[in-house]
Write an enzyme that holds these catalytic residues in place. Structure first.
Site, PDB file in Angstrom:
ATOM      1  N   ASP A   1     122.707  29.672  49.235  1.00  0.00           N
ATOM      2  CA  ASP A   1     121.553  29.070  48.568  1.00  0.00           C
ATOM      3  C   ASP A   1     120.488  30.138  48.250  1.00  0.00           C
ATOM      4  O   ASP A   1     120.339  31.100  48.983  1.00  0.00           O
ATOM      5  CB  ASP A   1     120.967  28.047  49.541  1.00  0.00           C
ATOM      6  CG  ASP A   1     120.121  27.019  48.852  1.00  0.00           C
ATOM      7  OD1 ASP A   1     119.777  27.225  47.687  1.00  0.00           O
ATOM      8  OD2 ASP A   1     119.798  26.008  49.494  1.00  0.00           O
TER       9      ASP A   1
ATOM     10  N   ARG B   1     115.369  16.183  52.075  1.00  0.00           N
ATOM     11  CA  ARG B   1     115.338  17.649  51.920  1.00  0.00           C
ATOM     12  C   ARG B   1     114.690  18.021  50.583  1.00  0.00           C
ATOM     13  O   ARG B   1     115.172  18.905  49.876  1.00  0.00           O
ATOM     14  CB  ARG B   1     116.742  18.245  52.023  1.00  0.00           C
ATOM     15  CG  ARG B   1     116.714  19.696  52.516  1.00  0.00           C
ATOM     16  CD  ARG B   1     117.992  20.456  52.252  1.00  0.00           C
ATOM     17  NE  ARG B   1     117.944  21.760  52.888  1.00  0.00           N
ATOM     18  CZ  ARG B   1     118.690  22.790  52.526  1.00  0.00           C
ATOM     19  NH1 ARG B   1     119.545  22.676  51.533  1.00  0.00           N
ATOM     20  NH2 ARG B   1     118.593  23.927  53.141  1.00  0.00           N
TER      21      ARG B   1
ATOM     22  N   ASP C   1     128.283  22.470  48.260  1.00  0.00           N
ATOM     23  CA  ASP C   1     127.473  21.862  49.314  1.00  0.00           C
ATOM     24  C   ASP C   1     126.909  20.530  48.828  1.00  0.00           C
ATOM     25  O   ASP C   1     126.909  20.227  47.618  1.00  0.00           O
ATOM     26  CB  ASP C   1     126.332  22.841  49.651  1.00  0.00           C
ATOM     27  CG  ASP C   1     125.676  22.584  50.993  1.00  0.00           C
ATOM     28  OD1 ASP C   1     126.013  21.589  51.651  1.00  0.00           O
ATOM     29  OD2 ASP C   1     124.802  23.389  51.374  1.00  0.00           O
ATOM     30  N   MET C   2     126.408  19.717  49.725  1.00  0.00           N
ATOM     31  CA  MET C   2     125.760  18.436  49.383  1.00  0.00           C
ATOM     32  C   MET C   2     124.854  18.083  50.549  1.00  0.00           C
ATOM     33  O   MET C   2     125.334  17.917  51.660  1.00  0.00           O
ATOM     34  CB  MET C   2     126.858  17.385  49.200  1.00  0.00           C
ATOM     35  CG  MET C   2     126.441  16.112  48.540  1.00  0.00           C
ATOM     36  SD  MET C   2     125.926  14.872  49.739  1.00  0.00           S
ATOM     37  CE  MET C   2     126.096  13.415  48.747  1.00  0.00           C
TER      38      MET C   2
ATOM     39  N   ASP D   1     126.687  23.225  60.575  1.00  0.00           N
ATOM     40  CA  ASP D   1     125.716  24.315  60.434  1.00  0.00           C
ATOM     41  C   ASP D   1     125.437  24.995  61.770  1.00  0.00           C
ATOM     42  O   ASP D   1     124.735  26.000  61.816  1.00  0.00           O
ATOM     43  CB  ASP D   1     124.392  23.783  59.867  1.00  0.00           C
ATOM     44  CG  ASP D   1     124.497  23.549  58.373  1.00  0.00           C
ATOM     45  OD1 ASP D   1     125.453  24.043  57.758  1.00  0.00           O
ATOM     46  OD2 ASP D   1     123.619  22.861  57.819  1.00  0.00           O
TER      47      ASP D   1
HETATM   48  C1  DGJ Z   1     123.696  23.419  54.228  1.00  0.00           C
HETATM   49  C2  DGJ Z   1     124.946  24.189  54.503  1.00  0.00           C
HETATM   50  O1  DGJ Z   1     125.691  23.538  55.479  1.00  0.00           O
HETATM   51  C3  DGJ Z   1     124.568  25.594  54.919  1.00  0.00           C
HETATM   52  O2  DGJ Z   1     125.711  26.328  55.257  1.00  0.00           O
HETATM   53  C4  DGJ Z   1     123.809  26.264  53.800  1.00  0.00           C
HETATM   54  O3  DGJ Z   1     124.660  26.434  52.701  1.00  0.00           O
HETATM   55  C5  DGJ Z   1     122.601  25.431  53.424  1.00  0.00           C
HETATM   56  N1  DGJ Z   1     122.931  24.072  53.164  1.00  0.00           N
HETATM   57  C6  DGJ Z   1     121.920  26.009  52.208  1.00  0.00           C
HETATM   58  O4  DGJ Z   1     120.917  25.237  51.742  1.00  0.00           O
END
Ligand code: DGJ
Length: 694
Positions: free
Chosen positions: A330, A406, A441-442, A511
């Site tokens: 990101d 978010r 991603d989401m 994460d």
């Molecule tokens: C959530 C993902 O799980 C992370 O690894 C990372 O890519 C962040 N989003 C970035 O905003």
């Protein structure tokens, strides 16, 4: 003597036998277990005496609608608008082909045909089940419940359920509960499977090793419900959950439910995990053999503070320790100084890449690294140009405020124009720049989920449309950009299920990359998913749930249990740390084929002093054991201590196994009986043992 029709589906080691019920117009389970389990009276048979309930409520029915099954819980609830709910169907016909079965039932009064579909998955012990529902009348039908299938697990003792539960940063926690009576339900209304529960359940007989499992192939809303029924079995229903409470089926229209994969192993949860691993290898198809490269991802090192100089510094350090792929996460695109902006405007930020993004990519590649990019294609920031140009592309309910999660909104990916935008954006990025790897991603679930101007919300199957759009774009990526490796991610592990696993190459489980937290996440994950899909990074992160410090070796061995990546801030690492990292990465490259393609045995649990994962690769005669000391030592040198041991499994007791690193040769029986010894100390808490069969 059997006086009713029976069909048996055979997998590698199991049978699944279905019969037409002697008691009414439905199919029921006759046998599910190892080959030969079908030979004898059905263990699911019942006395045929019912008080206060109907035979349909007592039978181990494969799929019954409300109407025919009045009390025991229905798998399908259908009605004409404004009319009675209920289906009273008759058996129509059965069709079989190699490894498949289709049983059709028809309610001519209501105008509904339901076909129960079965298919074996070659080379596995998985049976896929789904249902096809067709509106055969002149009036539309309303489907309030449209489960994929129900399975009845024969038990001789109290049921033990195992599921994978959690929250953000704590996904895939192996959770067990007894279900002597009552109902246990899990699911998600978040438009993705969610962090709270994985769409996966195992059912075991309290008194036996055998394990039965189900997993739903659906990226949207879902439920899995297990009910301990009075006769002593557990009936599991599973399916998607319509966003507006019902789905409308127009005359002539057919709805195909998601597939429910059903698995059996006589060897408990550990054996069941190997069945699921084989299934996921099958889902990967040809791409299973694509090497999963050692990744470096800059997210934890730089966050949103992304620019060419900083990224190149990291890329050089990553190349120096042996990484093969550099992923910019990101923060690389315009307006993305933090999480309040930028999403939707997928153009590299010229201020961060003053010489051009293409030049930056080339510089990364000149270090010998593949290049990867993070995207969140379904997301849009309220202040983005995309949102200004297409406010109607966002989920919204007329006259109601929209909420930010978010700081962002969600695109309605069910709309064909949004799908075209996403496909076009990804095509552009993947052709304009030399990109080998895409992380999708989401990060927010839909909240005010409506499509203004599209008519009454209860006629829009928005959840299914979003899933269809998501899968369509992924399918497009696989065909239009076959060399691009795809990582699936949803704020960690909120969208890991078989539809995603079949269309991506790896998935991001969580994460949380802290060592002991990660260990328990990966322990649960590996019960349901294969090592070749499990993306895992070595980072500097301290534990959120378990802050006990662990060594760099522990972080590496832990991340090597799947697809190894590094996400630490290498700029701050000492030359000694970098040298150690380079040694681990080089060892990993030597054994990753065993880790990704071997048969897995989970040795103990993360609560034990030593937890291990064993990977057997008979073709190369190699066994790899990842051993992780979780904290307790043996007291030496103050008191007499003996090493902690990991008993290995499934080796040949008569063969000999050589560990070249220590120069030790062990008999197979020794490793099975005593196990591999590990002497842990404060500074030594992990090891990787490679055994070669002699
Ligand atoms: C959530 C993902 O799980 C992370 O690894 C990372 O890519 C962040 N989003 C970035 O905003």
């Amino acid at each position: 003597m059997t006086s009713y029709r029976r069909w048996t589906l055979r997998t590698e080691n199991t049978v699944y036998t279905v019969r037409l019920s002697p008691d009414g117009p439905w199919a029921e389970l006759d046998a599910w277990g190892p080959h030969g389990a079908e030979d004898g009276p059905s263990a699911l048979d019942w006395s045929r005496r019912t008080h206060f309930v109907t035979p349909a409520d007592a039978a181990p029915a494969e799929y019954l609608p409300h109407g025919l099954r009045p009390f025991g819980g229905a798998d399908l609830v259908a009605s004409r608008p404004g009319a009675e709910r209920g289906v009273w169907w008759d058996f129509e016909d059965a069709r079989t082909e190699e490894g498949t079965l289709r049983l059709a039932f028809h309610d001519a009064v209501l105008g509904l045909r339901a076909v129960l579909c079965y298919a074996t998955v070659p080379g596995t012990d998985v049976i896929l089940r789904w249902t096809e529902l067709t509106c055969t009348g002149d009036e539309e039908l309303r489907l309030e419940r449209l489960d994929s299938a129900a399975v009845t697990v024969p038990l001789t003792g109290p049921a033990r359920l195992t599921c994978l539960t959690g929250q953000w940063s704590q996904e895939f926690q192996l959770t067990q509960l007894d279900l002597p009576r009552g109902t246990f339900t899990m699911g998600s209304l978040q438009g993705v499977p969610g962090h709270a529960y994985a769409p996966w359940l195992a059912v075991q007989d309290g008194q036996a090793d055998a394990a039965y499992g189900v997993a739903l192939e659906w990226s949207g809303n879902w439920h899995i419900t297990a009910e301990a029924v009075p006769g002593g079995t557990v009936r599991v229903r599973a399916g998607r959950v319509p966003h507006e409470g019902a789905v409308v089926l127009s005359p002539g229209q057919t709805l195909i439910t998601p597939r429910l994969a059903c698995a059996f192993s006589p060897d408990g949860l550990d054996g069941l995990s190997r069945v699921w691993h084989r299934h996921e290898r099958h889902l990967a198809g040809e791409r299973l053999h694509r090497p999963r490269k050692v990744l470096y991802n800059s997210w934890e090192a730089t966050g949103f503070d992304v620019d060419a100089e900083g990224q190149l510094e990291l890329a050089r350090a990553a190349a120096g320790i042996g990484a093969e792929l550099f992923v910019v996460d990101d923060g690389w695109f315009t307006g993305r100084a933090d999480d309040t902006g930028g999403l939707g405007d997928w153009y590299p930020d010229p201020a961060a890449f003053p010489a051009g993004f293409g030049r930056f990519v080339d510089e990364v590649r000149s270090l010998g690294l593949d290049f990867g990019l993070w995207v969140e294609p379904e997301a849009v920031s309220p202040g983005s140009r995309l949102h200004a140009e297409h406010p109607d592309w966002v989920y919204r309910i007329d006259n109601r405020p929209g909420r930010l999660v978010r700081n962002q909104l969600l695109l309605d990916l069910g709309r064909p124009d949004v799908q075209d935008f996403v496909t076009g954006t990804l095509d552009r990025l993947l052709t304009e720049y030399d990109v080998d790897y895409l992380k999708w991603d989401m990060n927010r679930p839909p909240t005010e989920r409506g499509r203004p101007g599209a008519g009454p919300a209860d006629r829009l199957d928005l959840d299914a449309q979003h899933v269809t759009g998501y899968l369509r774009v992924l399918d497009h990526l696989r065909t239009a950009h076959p060399d691009v490796t795809i990582e699936g991610c949803a704020g960690g592990g909120a969208r890991v299920e078989h539809a995603t696993v079949a269309r991506t190459d790896v998935v991001w489980p969580s994460d949380n990359t802290a060592p002991l937290d990660r260990l328990s996440i990966q322990y649960g994950f590996l019960h349901a998913h294969a090592p070749h899909v499990m993306s895992s990074w070595v980072t500097d992160a301290p534990g959120i749930f378990d802050p006990r410090p662990r060594s760099l070796a522990f972080r590496f061995v832990n991340a090597m249990c799947g697809v190894l990546g590094v996400g630490a801030d290498l700029r701050a690492w000492t030359p000694g740390q970098r040298a150690e990292a380079a040694r681990w990465i080089s060892r990993y490259k030597e054994v990753r084929d065993v880790i990704h393609h071997g048969e897995v045995h989970l040795l103990g649990t993360p609560d034990d002093p030593t937890f291990g994962v064993q990977y057997d690769h008979p073709a190369s005669g190699r066994t790899v054991v990842a051993a992780l000391g979780t904290g307790r030592l043996d007291g030496a040198p103050l008191v007499p201590g003996r090493p902690s041991r990991l008993r290995l499994r499934a080796l040949d007791p008569g063969a000999r196994y050589h560990d070249a690193a220590s120069g030790t040769t062990y008999g197979g029986a020794h490793l099975l009986h005593y196990g591999l010894p590990f002497t842990w100390s404060a500074g030594h808490d992990a090891d990787l043992v490679v055994l070669t069969r002699r």
